[in-house]
Design a protein around this motif. Structure first.
Motif, PDB file in Angstrom:
ATOM      1  N   LYS A  36       0.835  -1.204   0.000  1.00  0.00           N
ATOM      2  CA  LYS A  36       0.000   0.000   0.000  1.00  0.00           C
ATOM      3  C   LYS A  36       0.872   1.257   0.000  1.00  0.00           C
ATOM      4  O   LYS A  36       0.537   2.253  -0.623  1.00  0.00           O
ATOM      5  N   ARG A  37       1.991   1.207   0.719  1.00  0.00           N
ATOM      6  CA  ARG A  37       2.889   2.367   0.786  1.00  0.00           C
ATOM      7  C   ARG A  37       3.597   2.625  -0.533  1.00  0.00           C
ATOM      8  O   ARG A  37       4.090   3.715  -0.760  1.00  0.00           O
ATOM      9  N   LEU A  38       3.658   1.624  -1.392  1.00  0.00           N
ATOM     10  CA  LEU A  38       4.281   1.777  -2.704  1.00  0.00           C
ATOM     11  C   LEU A  38       3.265   2.153  -3.780  1.00  0.00           C
ATOM     12  O   LEU A  38       3.569   2.092  -4.967  1.00  0.00           O
ATOM     13  N   ASP A  39       2.060   2.501  -3.357  1.00  0.00           N
ATOM     14  CA  ASP A  39       0.961   2.875  -4.253  1.00  0.00           C
ATOM     15  C   ASP A  39       0.558   1.758  -5.203  1.00  0.00           C
ATOM     16  O   ASP A  39       0.086   2.026  -6.308  1.00  0.00           O
ATOM     17  N   VAL A  40       0.746   0.510  -4.791  1.00  0.00           N
ATOM     18  CA  VAL A  40       0.256  -0.625  -5.559  1.00  0.00           C
ATOM     19  C   VAL A  40      -1.237  -0.755  -5.277  1.00  0.00           C
ATOM     20  O   VAL A  40      -1.667  -0.641  -4.131  1.00  0.00           O
ATOM     21  N   GLN A  41      -2.017  -0.965  -6.320  1.00  0.00           N
ATOM     22  CA  GLN A  41      -3.464  -1.072  -6.127  1.00  0.00           C
ATOM     23  C   GLN A  41      -3.787  -2.411  -5.462  1.00  0.00           C
ATOM     24  O   GLN A  41      -3.427  -3.471  -5.966  1.00  0.00           O
ATOM     25  N   VAL A  42      -4.430  -2.333  -4.311  1.00  0.00           N
ATOM     26  CA  VAL A  42      -4.820  -3.514  -3.545  1.00  0.00           C
ATOM     27  C   VAL A  42      -6.347  -3.513  -3.430  1.00  0.00           C
ATOM     28  O   VAL A  42      -6.984  -2.468  -3.595  1.00  0.00           O
ATOM     29  N   PRO A  43      -6.949  -4.662  -3.140  1.00  0.00           N
ATOM     30  CA  PRO A  43      -8.420  -4.713  -3.086  1.00  0.00           C
ATOM     31  C   PRO A  43      -9.046  -3.765  -2.057  1.00  0.00           C
ATOM     32  O   PRO A  43     -10.123  -3.239  -2.275  1.00  0.00           O
ATOM     33  N   TYR A  44      -8.363  -3.532  -0.927  1.00  0.00           N
ATOM     34  CA  TYR A  44      -8.923  -2.700   0.136  1.00  0.00           C
ATOM     35  C   TYR A  44      -7.839  -1.773   0.663  1.00  0.00           C
ATOM     36  O   TYR A  44      -6.810  -2.235   1.174  1.00  0.00           O
ATOM     37  N   GLN A  45      -8.068  -0.474   0.556  1.00  0.00           N
ATOM     38  CA  GLN A  45      -7.105   0.503   1.072  1.00  0.00           C
ATOM     39  C   GLN A  45      -7.210   0.625   2.591  1.00  0.00           C
ATOM     40  O   GLN A  45      -6.222   0.840   3.265  1.00  0.00           O
ATOM     41  N   ASP A  46      -8.422   0.491   3.113  1.00  0.00           N
ATOM     42  CA  ASP A  46      -8.631   0.601   4.557  1.00  0.00           C
ATOM     43  C   ASP A  46      -8.411  -0.760   5.215  1.00  0.00           C
ATOM     44  O   ASP A  46      -8.417  -1.802   4.561  1.00  0.00           O
ATOM     45  N   ASN A  47      -8.253  -0.729   6.530  1.00  0.00           N
ATOM     46  CA  ASN A  47      -8.101  -1.954   7.304  1.00  0.00           C
ATOM     47  C   ASN A  47      -9.415  -2.750   7.237  1.00  0.00           C
ATOM     48  O   ASN A  47     -10.486  -2.217   7.519  1.00  0.00           O
ATOM     49  N   ILE A  48      -9.313  -4.017   6.877  1.00  0.00           N
ATOM     50  CA  ILE A  48     -10.501  -4.870   6.733  1.00  0.00           C
ATOM     51  C   ILE A  48     -11.268  -4.981   8.051  1.00  0.00           C
ATOM     52  O   ILE A  48     -12.504  -5.009   8.059  1.00  0.00           O
ATOM     53  N   SER A  49     -10.566  -5.028   9.157  1.00  0.00           N
ATOM     54  CA  SER A  49     -11.239  -5.118  10.461  1.00  0.00           C
ATOM     55  C   SER A  49     -12.182  -3.945  10.677  1.00  0.00           C
ATOM     56  O   SER A  49     -13.278  -4.100  11.225  1.00  0.00           O
ATOM     57  N   MET A  50     -11.763  -2.771  10.244  1.00  0.00           N
ATOM     58  CA  MET A  50     -12.593  -1.576  10.398  1.00  0.00           C
ATOM     59  C   MET A  50     -13.770  -1.596   9.418  1.00  0.00           C
ATOM     60  O   MET A  50     -14.880  -1.185   9.769  1.00  0.00           O
ATOM     61  N   ILE A  51     -13.535  -2.071   8.200  1.00  0.00           N
ATOM     62  CA  ILE A  51     -14.616  -2.168   7.205  1.00  0.00           C
ATOM     63  C   ILE A  51     -15.703  -3.124   7.706  1.00  0.00           C
ATOM     64  O   ILE A  51     -16.891  -2.817   7.651  1.00  0.00           O
ATOM     65  N   ILE A  52     -15.291  -4.283   8.211  1.00  0.00           N
ATOM     66  CA  ILE A  52     -16.252  -5.270   8.710  1.00  0.00           C
ATOM     67  C   ILE A  52     -16.943  -4.767   9.978  1.00  0.00           C
ATOM     68  O   ILE A  52     -18.133  -4.966  10.165  1.00  0.00           O
ATOM     69  N   GLY A  53     -16.206  -4.076  10.838  1.00  0.00           N
ATOM     70  CA  GLY A  53     -16.812  -3.482  12.030  1.00  0.00           C
ATOM     71  C   GLY A  53     -17.883  -2.478  11.680  1.00  0.00           C
ATOM     72  O   GLY A  53     -18.959  -2.450  12.285  1.00  0.00           O
ATOM     73  N   ASP A  54     -17.608  -1.658  10.661  1.00  0.00           N
ATOM     74  CA  ASP A  54     -18.589  -0.665  10.225  1.00  0.00           C
ATOM     75  C   ASP A  54     -19.804  -1.339   9.596  1.00  0.00           C
ATOM     76  O   ASP A  54     -20.945  -0.972   9.881  1.00  0.00           O
ATOM     77  N   LEU A  55     -19.573  -2.357   8.779  1.00  0.00           N
ATOM     78  CA  LEU A  55     -20.658  -3.018   8.067  1.00  0.00           C
ATOM     79  C   LEU A  55     -21.561  -3.848   8.984  1.00  0.00           C
ATOM     80  O   LEU A  55     -22.778  -3.760   8.924  1.00  0.00           O
ATOM     81  N   TYR A  56     -20.953  -4.648   9.857  1.00  0.00           N
ATOM     82  CA  TYR A  56     -21.740  -5.588  10.666  1.00  0.00           C
ATOM     83  C   TYR A  56     -22.162  -5.033  12.032  1.00  0.00           C
ATOM     84  O   TYR A  56     -23.149  -5.477  12.595  1.00  0.00           O
ATOM     85  N   TYR A  57     -21.382  -4.105  12.583  1.00  0.00           N
ATOM     86  CA  TYR A  57     -21.735  -3.527  13.880  1.00  0.00           C
ATOM     87  C   TYR A  57     -22.310  -2.117  13.747  1.00  0.00           C
ATOM     88  O   TYR A  57     -22.626  -1.481  14.753  1.00  0.00           O
ATOM     89  N   ASN A  58     -22.376  -1.611  12.508  1.00  0.00           N
ATOM     90  CA  ASN A  58     -22.886  -0.261  12.241  1.00  0.00           C
ATOM     91  C   ASN A  58     -22.141   0.807  13.034  1.00  0.00           C
ATOM     92  O   ASN A  58     -22.739   1.754  13.538  1.00  0.00           O
ATOM     93  N   ASP A  59     -20.834   0.624  13.167  1.00  0.00           N
ATOM     94  CA  ASP A  59     -20.008   1.593  13.895  1.00  0.00           C
ATOM     95  C   ASP A  59     -18.645   1.646  13.218  1.00  0.00           C
ATOM     96  O   ASP A  59     -17.907   0.656  13.227  1.00  0.00           O
ATOM     97  N   GLU A  60     -18.322   2.779  12.643  1.00  0.00           N
ATOM     98  CA  GLU A  60     -17.070   2.882  11.886  1.00  0.00           C
ATOM     99  C   GLU A  60     -15.825   2.848  12.765  1.00  0.00           C
ATOM    100  O   GLU A  60     -14.720   2.688  12.267  1.00  0.00           O
ATOM    101  N   THR A  61     -15.988   2.960  14.070  1.00  0.00           N
ATOM    102  CA  THR A  61     -14.837   2.893  14.971  1.00  0.00           C
ATOM    103  C   THR A  61     -14.612   1.491  15.533  1.00  0.00           C
ATOM    104  O   THR A  61     -13.653   1.281  16.272  1.00  0.00           O
ATOM    105  N   THR A  62     -15.465   0.543  15.187  1.00  0.00           N
ATOM    106  CA  THR A  62     -15.328  -0.814  15.703  1.00  0.00           C
ATOM    107  C   THR A  62     -14.297  -1.584  14.892  1.00  0.00           C
ATOM    108  O   THR A  62     -14.369  -1.654  13.675  1.00  0.00           O
TER     109      THR A  62
END
Length: 160
Positions: A36-62
């Motif tokens: 990610k630091r080399l600007d290589v395109q990856v499937p998810y720029q954000d941390n997956i744990s945070m994406i799943i926390g936001d999606l399933y717990y409805n809280d973007e800080t989870t």
């Protein structure tokens, strides 16, 4: 109690449910995260744990951390569920080989630390970050320099 017994299992299911319909991370959320630091395109720029926390717990800080099985599935899908156990077996066999002839009291801290983390994290993080690799190197070096010889002899003398 809830965090140890229920939340980890629930988070693992959320990860597997999420990655059944989304692209796999292919290691870019963990051991290839430096891409990610080399600007290589990856499937998810954000941390997956945070994406799943936001999606399933409805809280973007989870931070919905996953366990070893969910991490394996998120990286390689069903192939990951086959590959990661072989990686774990290799890591345990390496411990067995390095600690041959070493008193168990020196090995228990390594085993306990990694076992606890494997319930709620990645194999690779446990090896690199939680001291497994460092412990193996330390025991290997101490064994090679015969630093355990006197201690093993004393233990044998006390038992006789």
């Amino acid at each position: 109690m809830r965090r140890v017994f229920f939340t980890t299992s629930l988070n693992n299911w959320f990860w597997i449910d999420f990655f059944q319909n989304h692209p796999k991370t292919l290691g870019t959320n963990s051991y290839f995260g430096w891409l990610k630091r080399l600007d290589v395109q990856v499937p998810y720029q954000d941390n997956i744990s945070m994406i799943i926390g936001d999606l399933y717990y409805n809280d973007e800080t989870t931070n919905a951390a996953s366990g070893t099985i969910a991490d394996a599935y998120s990286n390689l899908g069903w192939l990951g569920l086959i590959f990661f156990p072989f990686t774990l077996v290799f890591i345990v066999k390496l411990l067995d080989k390095v600690t041959l002839g070493v008193n168990i009291t020196y090995i228990i801290p390594i085993i306990v630390t990694v076992s606890i983390y494997l319930l709620n994290g990645s194999i690779y993080t446990a090896v690199v970050t939680y001291g497994y690799l460092f412990g193996l190197l330390l025991i290997y070096y101490m064994n090679k320099c015969n630093m355990f010889v006197g201690q093993n002899v004393n233990i044998l003398k006390k038992e006789s």
